[in-house]
Motif scaffolding. Structure first.
Motif, short mmCIF file in Angstrom:
data_model
loop_
_atom_site.label_atom_id
_atom_site.label_comp_id
_atom_site.label_asym_id
_atom_site.label_seq_id
_atom_site.Cartn_x
_atom_site.Cartn_y
_atom_site.Cartn_z
N ARG A 77 0.84 -1.21 0.00
CA ARG A 77 0.00 0.00 0.00
C ARG A 77 0.87 1.26 0.00
N ILE B 53 -2.20 -1.19 -5.79
CA ILE B 53 -3.62 -1.39 -5.51
C ILE B 53 -3.92 -2.87 -5.69
N THR B 54 -4.26 -3.49 -4.60
CA THR B 54 -4.58 -4.92 -4.63
C THR B 54 -6.09 -5.07 -4.73
#
Length: 96
Positions: free
Chosen positions: A46, A51-52
């Motif tokens: 993060r 961006i997961t």
């Protein structure tokens, strides 16, 4: 530090319910919990701006009490995050 008086995991609704000793009740989705994992790998990703995207089908499989919080084990195999009680309360407030 506030601790919950009750924890309930609903796999069918994909929500963790928390009842706090002051009477507040919160629900946090499994995807929200997984996406907010506080483990060092997830935090580092993060911070790098990664961006997961969490699969909507991810489920919370197991909860292990750790005294100051809980270790959450997810259906995607991730189990590194220990969620302190204060952090869970904050997530529940932002879940709103």
């Amino acid at each position: 530090m506030a601790t919950p008086s009750a924890l309930r995991n609903s796999r069918s609704q994909a929500r963790l319910s928390l009842e706090w000793t002051d009477g507040e009740h919160q629900q946090i989705s499994h995807t929200r919990l997984r996406g907010a994992c506080p483990c060092s790998q997830c935090k580092a990703a993060r911070l790098r701006g990664a961006i997961t995207v969490v699969n909507e089908g991810v489920r919370l499989e197991r909860i292990a009490l750790q005294g100051y919080g809980v270790q959450l084990v997810f259906s995607d195999g991730h189990e590194r995050g220990i969620y302190p009680w204060d952090y869970l309360r904050e997530l529940g407030a932002r879940n709103g």
